[in-house]
Motif scaffolding. Sequence first.
Motif, mmCIF file in Angstrom:
data_model
loop_
_atom_site.group_PDB
_atom_site.id
_atom_site.type_symbol
_atom_site.label_atom_id
_atom_site.label_comp_id
_atom_site.label_asym_id
_atom_site.label_seq_id
_atom_site.Cartn_x
_atom_site.Cartn_y
_atom_site.Cartn_z
ATOM 1 N N THR A 144 0.852 -1.181 0.000
ATOM 2 C CA THR A 144 0.000 0.000 0.000
ATOM 3 C C THR A 144 0.888 1.231 0.000
ATOM 4 O O THR A 144 1.668 1.447 0.937
ATOM 5 C CB THR A 144 -0.940 0.027 1.214
ATOM 6 O OG1 THR A 144 -1.781 -1.133 1.192
ATOM 7 C CG2 THR A 144 -1.827 1.263 1.188
ATOM 8 N N GLY A 195 -1.925 5.205 -0.310
ATOM 9 C CA GLY A 195 -3.303 4.816 -0.104
ATOM 10 C C GLY A 195 -3.877 3.834 -1.108
ATOM 11 O O GLY A 195 -5.058 3.465 -1.004
ATOM 12 N N VAL A 196 -3.081 3.380 -2.085
ATOM 13 C CA VAL A 196 -3.581 2.436 -3.090
ATOM 14 C C VAL A 196 -2.562 1.309 -3.283
ATOM 15 O O VAL A 196 -1.414 1.389 -2.830
ATOM 16 C CB VAL A 196 -3.862 3.130 -4.443
ATOM 17 C CG1 VAL A 196 -4.972 4.159 -4.294
ATOM 18 C CG2 VAL A 196 -2.595 3.788 -4.990
ATOM 19 N N ASP A 197 -2.988 0.266 -4.004
ATOM 20 C CA ASP A 197 -2.120 -0.880 -4.244
ATOM 21 C C ASP A 197 -0.949 -0.515 -5.145
ATOM 22 O O ASP A 197 -1.116 0.148 -6.180
ATOM 23 C CB ASP A 197 -2.898 -2.014 -4.924
ATOM 24 C CG ASP A 197 -3.858 -2.721 -3.986
ATOM 25 O OD1 ASP A 197 -3.739 -2.529 -2.762
ATOM 26 O OD2 ASP A 197 -4.729 -3.459 -4.489
ATOM 27 N N SER A 237 -0.610 -2.004 -10.539
ATOM 28 C CA SER A 237 -0.607 -0.895 -9.578
ATOM 29 C C SER A 237 -1.762 0.056 -9.864
ATOM 30 O O SER A 237 -2.025 0.400 -11.016
ATOM 31 C CB SER A 237 0.722 -0.121 -9.637
ATOM 32 O OG SER A 237 1.770 -0.884 -9.084
ATOM 33 N N ALA A 285 7.526 0.989 2.278
ATOM 34 C CA ALA A 285 6.461 0.013 2.503
ATOM 35 C C ALA A 285 6.989 -1.415 2.557
ATOM 36 O O ALA A 285 6.434 -2.267 3.253
ATOM 37 C CB ALA A 285 5.398 0.144 1.409
#
Length: 267
Positions: A4, A7-9, A64, A85
Amino acid sequence: MLLTVQGVDAYCYTGGKPFDAALPTVVFIHGAQNDHSVWALQTRYFAHHGYSVLAVDLPGHGRSKGAAKTGVPELADWLLQVLDAAGVQKAALFGHSMGSLIALEASHKAPARVTHLGMVGSTYPMKVSDSLLETSRTDEQSAIDMVNIWSHSTIAQKPSCPGPGFNTMGGSRRLMQRISQINPQQVFYTDFTACNAYANGEVAAQAVRCPTLFLLGARDMMTPPKSTKLLTSTISHGKVVTVDSGHSLMSEQPDAVLDALFSFAGT
């Protein structure tokens, strides 16, 4: 592996091995209208020979999520957040074409985190012709066809590249079409605009202190070796390796690219 980021993959291919942040990490960064798969033949070897691998899909590319980013500095920030991350403090950064600019800018933003800088099919400035830029905006399929032709040195690869019956040009064309299919938001135009607008390359190059490799295609029409003089003279400690290839070095000369990168990573 899904992380993450912002806030997103963010998807990273790990070369067929579980990611282990305790091992030396190598990050592979693809170019415009591509995804992690362009590095498949190199990343698997690294992952099975002592390294942890993160072959990223840039935002809006491949698996992504999020919109494709409009500038190289923003992409470099994103890449450094991928390292955060994944729990990686330091890594070697290997980038192809647009990806090489992202690696260069990331090394400028966080020099202590970059152990090696590998610039594959690179140049600076990475200017895109007005006609190609406009075609990528108004007729993406034509732009894909143009770039696919210009990125390969021949329409017929030798049988071992990478295997009998493999269509290198066809595979590249289909990948770019796939990126368009999964993200219709003019990714190619966004990527080209980011390359064209990047203006910090000379400053970033002046600051590079880590081992650096320039891996160039002798028959590259997109980023010809003669166009790299500013980079290679500015990063004077960099090693220059030229292979018999067009711009798509990783698929046209997979063994030569692997040999050069793997040897370099061990320095």
